[in-house]
Structures are given as structure tokens and as C-alpha cells.
Design a protein around this motif. Structure first.
Motif, mmCIF file in Angstrom:
data_model
loop_
_atom_site.group_PDB
_atom_site.id
_atom_site.type_symbol
_atom_site.label_atom_id
_atom_site.label_comp_id
_atom_site.label_asym_id
_atom_site.label_seq_id
_atom_site.Cartn_x
_atom_site.Cartn_y
_atom_site.Cartn_z
ATOM 1 N N GLN A 184 0.759 -1.239 -0.175
ATOM 2 C CA GLN A 184 -0.218 -0.094 0.035
ATOM 3 C C GLN A 184 0.942 1.403 0.025
ATOM 4 O O GLN A 184 0.498 2.495 0.024
ATOM 5 C CB GLN A 184 -0.844 0.215 1.275
ATOM 6 C CG GLN A 184 -1.993 -1.135 1.051
ATOM 7 C CD GLN A 184 -2.732 -1.109 2.461
ATOM 8 O OE1 GLN A 184 -2.554 -0.129 3.445
ATOM 9 N NE2 GLN A 184 -3.699 -2.136 2.642
ATOM 10 N N VAL A 185 2.127 1.231 -0.073
ATOM 11 C CA VAL A 185 3.048 2.187 0.035
ATOM 12 C C VAL A 185 3.069 2.867 -1.483
ATOM 13 O O VAL A 185 2.865 2.343 -2.509
ATOM 14 C CB VAL A 185 4.518 1.807 0.271
ATOM 15 C CG1 VAL A 185 5.233 0.823 -0.827
ATOM 16 C CG2 VAL A 185 5.301 2.929 0.537
ATOM 17 N N ASP A 186 3.367 4.251 -1.341
ATOM 18 C CA ASP A 186 3.583 5.103 -2.614
ATOM 19 C C ASP A 186 4.457 6.075 -2.318
ATOM 20 O O ASP A 186 5.197 6.185 -1.639
ATOM 21 C CB ASP A 186 1.956 5.484 -2.880
ATOM 22 C CG ASP A 186 1.373 6.520 -2.048
ATOM 23 O OD1 ASP A 186 2.017 6.894 -0.952
ATOM 24 O OD2 ASP A 186 0.278 6.886 -2.104
ATOM 25 N N GLU A 187 4.514 6.979 -3.418
ATOM 26 C CA GLU A 187 5.437 8.101 -3.249
ATOM 27 C C GLU A 187 5.444 8.928 -2.115
ATOM 28 O O GLU A 187 6.088 9.748 -1.904
ATOM 29 C CB GLU A 187 5.519 8.894 -4.456
ATOM 30 C CG GLU A 187 4.311 9.322 -4.926
ATOM 31 C CD GLU A 187 3.246 8.695 -5.870
ATOM 32 O OE1 GLU A 187 2.548 9.245 -6.602
ATOM 33 O OE2 GLU A 187 3.639 7.438 -6.009
ATOM 34 N N ASN A 188 4.008 9.080 -1.462
ATOM 35 C CA ASN A 188 3.886 9.971 -0.366
ATOM 36 C C ASN A 188 4.314 9.236 1.066
ATOM 37 O O ASN A 188 4.386 9.828 1.955
ATOM 38 C CB ASN A 188 2.451 10.364 -0.480
ATOM 39 C CG ASN A 188 2.154 11.042 -1.539
ATOM 40 O OD1 ASN A 188 2.964 12.069 -2.015
ATOM 41 N ND2 ASN A 188 1.123 11.072 -2.377
ATOM 42 N N SER A 201 16.777 -7.384 -0.729
ATOM 43 C CA SER A 201 15.720 -7.571 -1.882
ATOM 44 C C SER A 201 15.818 -6.373 -2.837
ATOM 45 O O SER A 201 15.604 -6.925 -4.185
ATOM 46 C CB SER A 201 14.298 -7.339 -1.100
ATOM 47 O OG SER A 201 13.201 -7.538 -1.989
ATOM 48 N N GLY A 202 16.027 -5.252 -2.768
ATOM 49 C CA GLY A 202 16.175 -4.019 -3.480
ATOM 50 C C GLY A 202 17.465 -4.494 -4.588
ATOM 51 O O GLY A 202 17.339 -4.336 -5.717
ATOM 52 N N GLN A 203 18.500 -5.036 -3.965
ATOM 53 C CA GLN A 203 19.780 -5.387 -4.740
ATOM 54 C C GLN A 203 19.267 -6.289 -5.778
ATOM 55 O O GLN A 203 19.763 -6.213 -6.972
ATOM 56 C CB GLN A 203 20.660 -5.904 -3.906
ATOM 57 C CG GLN A 203 22.102 -6.224 -4.621
ATOM 58 C CD GLN A 203 23.270 -6.569 -3.730
ATOM 59 O OE1 GLN A 203 22.604 -7.069 -2.553
ATOM 60 N NE2 GLN A 203 24.654 -6.560 -3.903
ATOM 61 N N LYS A 258 3.774 -1.198 -13.528
ATOM 62 C CA LYS A 258 3.136 -2.430 -14.230
ATOM 63 C C LYS A 258 4.064 -3.490 -13.966
ATOM 64 O O LYS A 258 3.441 -4.696 -14.194
ATOM 65 C CB LYS A 258 2.610 -2.038 -15.624
ATOM 66 C CG LYS A 258 1.592 -0.821 -15.772
ATOM 67 C CD LYS A 258 0.980 -0.938 -17.078
ATOM 68 C CE LYS A 258 0.142 0.096 -17.157
ATOM 69 N NZ LYS A 258 -0.483 0.387 -18.498
ATOM 70 N N VAL A 259 5.268 -3.519 -13.816
ATOM 71 C CA VAL A 259 6.290 -4.626 -13.508
ATOM 72 C C VAL A 259 6.508 -4.801 -12.390
ATOM 73 O O VAL A 259 6.701 -6.180 -11.795
ATOM 74 C CB VAL A 259 7.600 -4.095 -14.350
ATOM 75 C CG1 VAL A 259 8.332 -5.646 -14.185
ATOM 76 C CG2 VAL A 259 7.046 -3.887 -15.789
ATOM 77 N N LEU A 260 6.732 -3.948 -11.367
ATOM 78 C CA LEU A 260 7.235 -4.039 -10.117
ATOM 79 C C LEU A 260 5.870 -3.738 -9.074
ATOM 80 O O LEU A 260 4.999 -2.694 -9.441
ATOM 81 C CB LEU A 260 8.230 -3.309 -9.682
ATOM 82 C CG LEU A 260 9.762 -3.570 -10.614
ATOM 83 C CD1 LEU A 260 10.800 -2.434 -10.012
ATOM 84 C CD2 LEU A 260 10.086 -4.991 -10.310
ATOM 85 N N SER A 261 5.948 -4.414 -8.078
ATOM 86 C CA SER A 261 4.975 -4.048 -7.001
ATOM 87 C C SER A 261 5.302 -2.816 -6.166
ATOM 88 O O SER A 261 6.377 -2.507 -6.364
ATOM 89 C CB SER A 261 4.559 -5.242 -6.044
ATOM 90 O OG SER A 261 5.695 -5.392 -5.249
ATOM 91 N N PRO A 262 4.314 -2.219 -5.412
ATOM 92 C CA PRO A 262 4.743 -1.068 -4.763
ATOM 93 C C PRO A 262 5.871 -1.466 -3.587
ATOM 94 O O PRO A 262 6.866 -0.504 -3.293
ATOM 95 C CB PRO A 262 3.537 -0.654 -3.859
ATOM 96 C CG PRO A 262 2.618 -1.139 -4.967
ATOM 97 C CD PRO A 262 3.037 -2.160 -5.378
ATOM 98 N N LYS A 263 5.768 -2.484 -2.934
ATOM 99 C CA LYS A 263 6.932 -2.790 -2.143
ATOM 100 C C LYS A 263 8.309 -3.308 -2.815
ATOM 101 O O LYS A 263 9.432 -2.786 -2.256
ATOM 102 C CB LYS A 263 6.388 -4.287 -1.444
ATOM 103 C CG LYS A 263 7.406 -4.752 -0.291
ATOM 104 C CD LYS A 263 7.058 -5.911 0.115
ATOM 105 C CE LYS A 263 7.870 -6.143 1.276
ATOM 106 N NZ LYS A 263 9.430 -6.284 0.781
ATOM 107 N N GLN A 264 8.178 -3.781 -3.900
ATOM 108 C CA GLN A 264 9.384 -3.932 -4.768
ATOM 109 C C GLN A 264 10.171 -2.627 -5.160
ATOM 110 O O GLN A 264 11.396 -2.497 -4.986
ATOM 111 C CB GLN A 264 9.225 -4.825 -6.020
ATOM 112 C CG GLN A 264 8.886 -6.220 -5.752
ATOM 113 C CD GLN A 264 8.381 -6.886 -7.045
ATOM 114 O OE1 GLN A 264 7.900 -6.608 -7.831
ATOM 115 N NE2 GLN A 264 9.017 -8.238 -7.242
ATOM 116 N N ILE A 265 9.397 -1.462 -5.624
ATOM 117 C CA ILE A 265 9.589 -0.272 -5.834
ATOM 118 C C ILE A 265 10.423 0.210 -4.453
ATOM 119 O O ILE A 265 11.405 1.006 -4.561
ATOM 120 C CB ILE A 265 8.872 0.512 -6.404
ATOM 121 C CG1 ILE A 265 8.200 -0.087 -7.838
ATOM 122 C CG2 ILE A 265 9.149 1.670 -6.704
ATOM 123 C CD1 ILE A 265 6.900 0.807 -8.575
ATOM 124 N N SER A 266 9.614 0.216 -3.538
ATOM 125 C CA SER A 266 10.259 0.379 -2.226
ATOM 126 C C SER A 266 11.364 0.063 -1.854
ATOM 127 O O SER A 266 12.579 0.617 -1.331
ATOM 128 C CB SER A 266 9.236 0.421 -1.204
ATOM 129 O OG SER A 266 9.834 0.864 0.122
#
Length: 301
Positions: A184-188, A201-203, A258-266
């Protein structure tokens, strides 16, 4: 009955007076209405009295008929007073209930007195009620079953085992909640974290999707260097999230929402923030605006 008919006719005629009153009446309309209403009430009272008289006559007639048919006085009373008969049945039920519960009527209390007394306190020689004994035997059977179930065969969980099971279920529910909440995370709402699991995970996401443009160590290739203090679209954690999520099509940065989930982007932007100041080999020349690394959007580990 003749007089009763006359009274009914008189009442009906008077009560209908206000309905047919004309302007030539000597009484005001309100007074005529009150008279009419009073007459109706009087007629209703007379009707009730008449019904009571009829009911009384029916009871007397019933008594005479039953008497002629050979009914006794007790049978006639039972027929005329069914409520009393019901009370007698209830008394019989009470007697049955007393027998089932091994109760003795209070009239027999003197027969149950034991022949000794202490300070004028006497004791009754009452037997233990059958229901109490049945309940006592049932508790013994339940205790044996409980012991076999929880302590001998272990087919049921004791308190400690239930605690461990509930803790496992709570841990699963907690992880599920975190996984749902993370998406549920976003840029805000994105936060800067230093959790090694998130960085790892981010790496992995970075090496799969970002190395081609930004280099294996984020030193820059087609895309800019991500380890220095210069940023094209802002270097704060929320700026990075927004850039990855929506992309910058004019500069070749694709949209990743559309490729990564909000958690993956975070996770991946937190990994990028962790690379600041690593000074990789062969870095690309600085691009964008110089920004101090003062991102305060940090979440507790």
C-alpha cells in the motif's frame, strides 16, 4: 329486553342527531356532538352489561344441563372453571418433579428430624438427591475422559500447546498483514529504511532490471550515476520512488509500476539510497542538480 331495545334505539337516534343537524337547531354543534358521544358511551356500557347478563345466564343453563346429565358438582366446576383444573394439573406436575429430584414435601419435615440438636439447631435426615448423584458421576466420567484426552493419548492440545499454536498463527497473520501493508506504499508514504533484508531484496531487483542502464554498481551507463550527490529528478526517497514508478519517457526511463509491486519499488529505491557515496569504479560524469544527502523520511527498523 324490551327496555334494552328502547334504550338502544334512543341512543342511536340521539347519536345520529349531530350528523343530520341543520342550521335551525337550538343547540350549538359542539354541544350536540358531546351529547352524541355521551350517548354512544352509554350504549356501549349497556351492551357490556347485557353481555355479562347473557354470560351469567349461559353458565346457569350449562349447570342445569350438566346436572340433568348426571355430572357431579366437582365435574361441573371443572367444566365451568378450566383454569382451576389447569392449576390442579400443575400441582400434579410439581409432585412428579419432586419425585424425580428426590424432594420431600415440607409437610413431612417433622418425620425427617434427627434425634439430636446442637444449640437448638436440628438436622434433617434427607437423602442425597438423585440428580446430585448423577451430576457427581458425570463429573468423574468427564475427568477420566479429560485426563485420557490431554495427558495420556494427547489427542487434544493442553494450554502450553495451544499457546504455541496460537503464536504460530499470530506470526503468520502478522507476516500477511505486513505483506499487504507493504504493497500500500506510494511516493507519499515511502520511508527510508536500513533493514538488511529489504536492502538485499532491492539489490536483487536492481540487478535484474536496472543494471543495463545504470551499471552493475549503479555507477551509470546509459542512465545517470546513482551514487553521487547529483540528481536529475530529485534525490529524496519519495522522488526516487516517483521516478521509478512513473518513469521519464523523454529520457528513456521506462514506467515500472506495471512490472514491479509497490513494495518492490520501495525495496529498490532503498537499495539505491544505500549506495550513496560508495564511489564505484569508472563512474559516469555528474548529471543534474547537486543535492545534500539530507533525506529525513526514515522509518524505524
Amino acid at each position: 329486553m324490551k327496555y334494552l331495545r328502547l334504550l338502544l334505539l334512543l341512543g342511536l337516534s340521539i347519536s345520529s342527531q349531530p350528523l343530520f343537524a341543520d342550521d335551525h337547531s337550538l343547540l350549538p354543534a359542539d354541544v350536540e356532538n358531546y351529547i352524541g358521544y355521551g350517548t354512544i358511551i352509554a350504549v356501549l356500557l349497556l351492551f357490556v352489561v347485557a353481555m355479562l347478563i347473557i354470560l351469567r345466564a349461559v353458565r346457569v343453563l350449562t349447570r342445569v344441563i350438566l346436572k340433568s346429565q348426571g355430572y357431579t358438582n366437582e365435574q361441573i366446576l371443572a367444566e365451568l372453571n378450566p383454569v382451576k383444573a389447569a392449576k390442579d394439573k400443575k400441582a400434579n406436575k410439581n409432585e412428579v418433579w419432586q419425585k424425580l429430584l428426590s424432594l420431600r414435601p415440607i409437610e413431612e419435615e417433622k418425620e425427617l428430624l434427627i434425634d439430636h440438636a446442637y444449640d437448638d439447631i436440628q438436622e434433617l435426615d434427607n437423602p442425597i438427591p438423585a440428580w446430585f448423584m448423577y451430576l457427581f458421576y458425570a463429573t468423574i466420567i468427564f475427568a477420566i475422559g479429560y485426563l485420557l484426552n490431554y495427558q495420556v493419548f494427547h489427542t487434544g492440545q493442553n494450554q502450553y500447546e495451544e499457546y504455541k499454536t496460537e503464536m504460530v498463527q499470530a506470526d503468520i497473520a502478522h507476516k500477511l498483514f505486513l505483506s499487504k501493508n507493504a504493497n500500500q506504499v506510494d511516493e507519499n508514504t515511502v520511508k527510508l529504511v536500513h533493514d538488511p533484508a529489504i536492502i538485499a531484496s532491492g539489490q536483487a531487483i536492481f540487478k535484474t532490471n536496472c543494471v543495463a542502464c545504470h551499471g552493475e554498481h549503479a555507477q551509470g551507463n546509459v542512465g545517470p550515476n546513482l551514487t553521487d550527490d547529483y540528481w536529475l529528478h530529485g534525490g529524496k526517497i519519495n522522488n526516487l520512488f516517483k521516478t521509478v514508478k512513473y518513469g521519464v519517457l523523454t529520457k528513456g526511463m521506462p514506467t515500472w509500476e506495471k512490472v514491479l509491486s509497490p513494495k518492490q519499488i520501495s525495496d529498490v529505491v532503498n537499495y539505491v539510497k544505500s549506495l550513496h557515496g560508495t564511489n564505484p569504479a569508472n563512474p559516469k560524469a555528474p548529471q543534474g542538480t547537486l543535492e545534500a544527502n539530507n533525506d529525513k523520511r526514515t522509518a524505524a527498523n
